[in-house]
Write a protein that holds these residues in place. Sequence first.
Motif, PDB file in Angstrom:
ATOM      1  N   ASP A 118      29.841  70.529  16.664  1.00 20.66           N
ATOM      2  CA  ASP A 118      29.517  69.163  16.236  1.00 20.66           C
ATOM      3  C   ASP A 118      30.539  68.169  16.772  1.00 20.66           C
ATOM      4  OD1 ASP A 118      27.369  70.190  14.877  1.00 20.66           O
ATOM      5  OD2 ASP A 118      28.329  70.127  12.900  1.00 20.66           O
ATOM      6  N   TYR A 119      31.809  68.588  16.782  1.00 24.78           N
ATOM      7  CA  TYR A 119      32.860  67.733  17.318  1.00 24.78           C
ATOM      8  C   TYR A 119      32.604  67.440  18.798  1.00 24.78           C
ATOM      9  CZ  TYR A 119      37.579  66.160  18.569  1.00 24.78           C
ATOM     10  OH  TYR A 119      38.650  65.438  19.039  1.00 24.78           O
ATOM     11  N   GLY A 120      32.221  68.483  19.558  1.00 31.29           N
ATOM     12  CA  GLY A 120      31.921  68.292  20.979  1.00 31.29           C
ATOM     13  C   GLY A 120      30.742  67.366  21.197  1.00 31.29           C
ATOM     14  N   GLN A 121      29.718  67.495  20.374  1.00 28.42           N
ATOM     15  CA  GLN A 121      28.558  66.608  20.485  1.00 28.42           C
ATOM     16  C   GLN A 121      28.944  65.163  20.179  1.00 28.42           C
ATOM     17  OE1 GLN A 121      25.752  67.277  21.753  1.00 28.42           O
ATOM     18  NE2 GLN A 121      25.713  69.527  21.744  1.00 28.42           N
ATOM     19  N   GLN A 122      29.835  64.996  19.199  1.00 27.27           N
ATOM     20  CA  GLN A 122      30.307  63.647  18.882  1.00 27.27           C
ATOM     21  C   GLN A 122      31.098  63.053  20.042  1.00 27.27           C
ATOM     22  OE1 GLN A 122      29.430  61.940  16.352  1.00 27.27           O
ATOM     23  NE2 GLN A 122      30.805  60.163  16.457  1.00 27.27           N
ATOM     24  N   LEU A 123      31.913  63.878  20.709  1.00 25.31           N
ATOM     25  CA  LEU A 123      32.641  63.417  21.898  1.00 25.31           C
ATOM     26  C   LEU A 123      31.670  62.938  22.972  1.00 25.31           C
ATOM     27  CD1 LEU A 123      35.561  65.928  22.601  1.00 25.31           C
ATOM     28  CD2 LEU A 123      35.751  63.520  22.012  1.00 25.31           C
ATOM     29  N   LYS A 124      30.657  63.753  23.231  1.00 22.46           N
ATOM     30  CA  LYS A 124      29.649  63.380  24.242  1.00 22.46           C
ATOM     31  C   LYS A 124      29.019  62.038  23.914  1.00 22.46           C
ATOM     32  CE  LYS A 124      26.653  65.894  25.962  1.00 22.46           C
ATOM     33  NZ  LYS A 124      25.343  66.504  25.940  1.00 22.46           N
ATOM     34  N   LEU A 125      28.634  61.876  22.645  1.00 20.63           N
ATOM     35  CA  LEU A 125      27.964  60.650  22.219  1.00 20.63           C
ATOM     36  C   LEU A 125      28.869  59.439  22.374  1.00 20.63           C
ATOM     37  CD1 LEU A 125      25.488  59.344  20.876  1.00 20.63           C
ATOM     38  CD2 LEU A 125      26.536  59.831  18.660  1.00 20.63           C
ATOM     39  N   LEU A 126      30.131  59.572  21.970  1.00 22.83           N
ATOM     40  CA  LEU A 126      31.053  58.442  22.054  1.00 22.83           C
ATOM     41  C   LEU A 126      31.320  58.029  23.498  1.00 22.83           C
ATOM     42  CD1 LEU A 126      33.675  59.325  19.284  1.00 22.83           C
ATOM     43  CD2 LEU A 126      32.122  57.373  19.313  1.00 22.83           C
ATOM     44  N   VAL A 127      31.556  59.015  24.372  1.00 26.99           N
ATOM     45  CA  VAL A 127      31.828  58.687  25.775  1.00 26.99           C
ATOM     46  C   VAL A 127      30.625  57.974  26.392  1.00 26.99           C
ATOM     47  CG1 VAL A 127      32.284  59.628  28.069  1.00 26.99           C
ATOM     48  CG2 VAL A 127      33.498  60.543  26.093  1.00 26.99           C
ATOM     49  N   TYR A 128      29.424  58.482  26.107  1.00 26.62           N
ATOM     50  CA  TYR A 128      28.234  57.835  26.676  1.00 26.62           C
ATOM     51  C   TYR A 128      28.029  56.445  26.076  1.00 26.62           C
ATOM     52  CZ  TYR A 128      23.490  56.929  28.150  1.00 26.62           C
ATOM     53  OH  TYR A 128      22.383  56.337  28.700  1.00 26.62           O
ATOM     54  N   GLN A 129      28.268  56.305  24.789  1.00 25.68           N
ATOM     55  CA  GLN A 129      28.067  55.014  24.132  1.00 25.68           C
ATOM     56  C   GLN A 129      28.980  53.943  24.700  1.00 25.68           C
ATOM     57  OE1 GLN A 129      28.616  55.183  19.893  1.00 25.68           O
ATOM     58  NE2 GLN A 129      28.522  52.965  19.618  1.00 25.68           N
ATOM     59  N   TYR A 130      30.249  54.304  24.984  1.00 26.50           N
ATOM     60  CA  TYR A 130      31.232  53.309  25.420  1.00 26.50           C
ATOM     61  C   TYR A 130      31.328  53.162  26.936  1.00 26.50           C
ATOM     62  CZ  TYR A 130      32.918  52.890  20.623  1.00 26.50           C
ATOM     63  OH  TYR A 130      33.010  52.652  19.277  1.00 26.50           O
ATOM     64  N   THR A 131      30.884  54.157  27.691  1.00 29.40           N
ATOM     65  CA  THR A 131      31.051  54.083  29.155  1.00 29.40           C
ATOM     66  C   THR A 131      29.756  54.284  29.936  1.00 29.40           C
ATOM     67  OG1 THR A 131      31.524  56.453  29.484  1.00 29.40           O
ATOM     68  CG2 THR A 131      33.374  55.028  28.886  1.00 29.40           C
ATOM     69  N   GLY A 132      28.736  54.893  29.324  1.00 28.80           N
ATOM     70  CA  GLY A 132      27.513  55.194  30.052  1.00 28.80           C
ATOM     71  C   GLY A 132      27.580  56.455  30.887  1.00 28.80           C
ATOM     72  N   ILE A 133      28.658  57.225  30.749  1.00 28.24           N
ATOM     73  CA  ILE A 133      28.846  58.444  31.529  1.00 28.24           C
ATOM     74  C   ILE A 133      28.528  59.665  30.667  1.00 28.24           C
ATOM     75  CG2 ILE A 133      30.529  59.879  32.759  1.00 28.24           C
ATOM     76  CD1 ILE A 133      29.806  57.376  34.280  1.00 28.24           C
ATOM     77  N   HIS A 134      27.708  60.574  31.206  1.00 23.89           N
ATOM     78  CA  HIS A 134      27.402  61.830  30.524  1.00 23.89           C
ATOM     79  C   HIS A 134      28.513  62.846  30.807  1.00 23.89           C
ATOM     80  CE1 HIS A 134      23.349  60.854  29.130  1.00 23.89           C
ATOM     81  NE2 HIS A 134      23.156  60.247  30.288  1.00 23.89           N
ATOM     82  N   VAL A 135      28.899  63.600  29.779  1.00 26.60           N
ATOM     83  CA  VAL A 135      29.925  64.633  29.942  1.00 26.60           C
ATOM     84  C   VAL A 135      29.431  65.937  29.340  1.00 26.60           C
ATOM     85  CG1 VAL A 135      31.804  62.943  29.833  1.00 26.60           C
ATOM     86  CG2 VAL A 135      31.097  64.122  27.744  1.00 26.60           C
ATOM     87  N   CYS A 136      30.102  67.032  29.731  1.00 30.22           N
ATOM     88  CA  CYS A 136      29.916  68.331  29.092  1.00 30.22           C
ATOM     89  C   CYS A 136      31.259  68.761  28.504  1.00 30.22           C
ATOM     90  CB  CYS A 136      29.421  69.376  30.086  1.00 30.22           C
ATOM     91  SG  CYS A 136      27.678  69.202  30.506  1.00 30.22           S
ATOM     92  N   VAL A 137      31.204  69.556  27.445  1.00 33.49           N
ATOM     93  CA  VAL A 137      32.405  69.937  26.718  1.00 33.49           C
ATOM     94  C   VAL A 137      32.467  71.455  26.587  1.00 33.49           C
ATOM     95  CG1 VAL A 137      33.756  69.638  24.609  1.00 33.49           C
ATOM     96  CG2 VAL A 137      32.266  67.782  25.403  1.00 33.49           C
TER      97      VAL A 137
END
Length: 420
Positions: A118-137
């Motif tokens: 869940d923490y990793g999913q939250q990281l993904k969501l925050l990065v995309y929300q603030y930068t528009g970049i998709h990440v994997c964790v």
Amino acid sequence: MYALVDCNNFYASCERLFRPDLQGRPIVVLSNNDGCVVARSAEAKQLGIKMAVPLFQVQEQIDRENVAVFSSNYALYGDISARVMSVLEQQAPALEVYSIDEAFLDLSGLEANYSLVDYGQQLKLLVYQYTGIHVCVGIAPTKTLAKLANHAAKQYPATLGVVDLSDPQRQRRLLSLLPVQEVWGVGRRLSRRLKQQGVSTALALADCDPGWIRNHYSVTLERTVRELNGQSCMDLETCPPPRQQILCSRSFARRITEYKDMRAAIAQYSARAAEKLREQGSLARVVTVFIRTNPHSQHERFYSNSASRILSVPSADSRRLCGTAMKLLKSIWQSDCRYMKAGIMLSDLYLPGHFQPSLFDAPETPVAMRLMQVVDSINQGSHGQIRFAGEMLSTGWQMQRNRLSPAYTTRWNQLPRVKS
């Protein structure tokens, strides 16, 4: 516990950020001088366009498949990377920026209170929300396992971009599926040697005796084996060690035959190397300049040469380093050659106050150091640039960047405009 956060197809994703019309369209990004493919979107990968392939070899396919092609826009990528790292920095106790699109996070203790997935999913969501970049964790008890977890997060869509390898059984299951060359630090040559010994998967490497690996290979590979077994041997490097030498070089877009062109190139390389030197707070005592023609040409004479000079006192003054480089270039220049590449290297680095000059040599003056600080502050701002006159004598040597996108985030006159 560590998390490795890796941006997906980073360069291509940056180009798509301000171009909604590119959604779903294949994208490739080219190297210096628009020579080779260095980044591909997922759509371009599906077309079979290979990494590092020369542009001319795939030009027909690019035209046929309507692939968008861009020159490397380092200003844009660097700024978006800084934004991604800023978001990540706020979500963990410690952060190691591993590369322009990767970072390790220290998650120690979080597993007791949070679901790491869940923490990793939250990281993904925050990065995309603030930068528009998709990440994997990828999450694991060691950095090497976190790398493999991130690889799995990209390879298997069912993971939704987050893989947690806290469980030793999950670790072994994934290691059994991955070839040994996928392990962080195991390159092509080393994997070939390992396969000759019957070590063909990551799990087989993990099951090797660490002492045998140390005796037959290296301490570094022994550390990798221990990390694959969940024993952390590499801490976060929150403050990367200073570089022991600084190199600034480029291949030219066209062959250089005029001394003024080469002089302008070396002047700019010297200034850039001096800026890097000051960024890490070092002084250089040895300056080296090198030039060379094309070693593979069958129709031109091959010439390669370098020259070095030891300064009496280490310096980070662009004026002194550039002046020394100009003298070195003059000593090795031959006018009957067509030069393909040139560069400057600063070595034998010292921290200020750590070099004992001779009785007759004065250390670098505070006035010179303050002057360089002012120059750097202006060049890093948005109001203009200060350059040496020698850099401006010629532009015939500069990189070819015919497909360069705007500096959407770092130049006022290139900000995106929304039409009503």
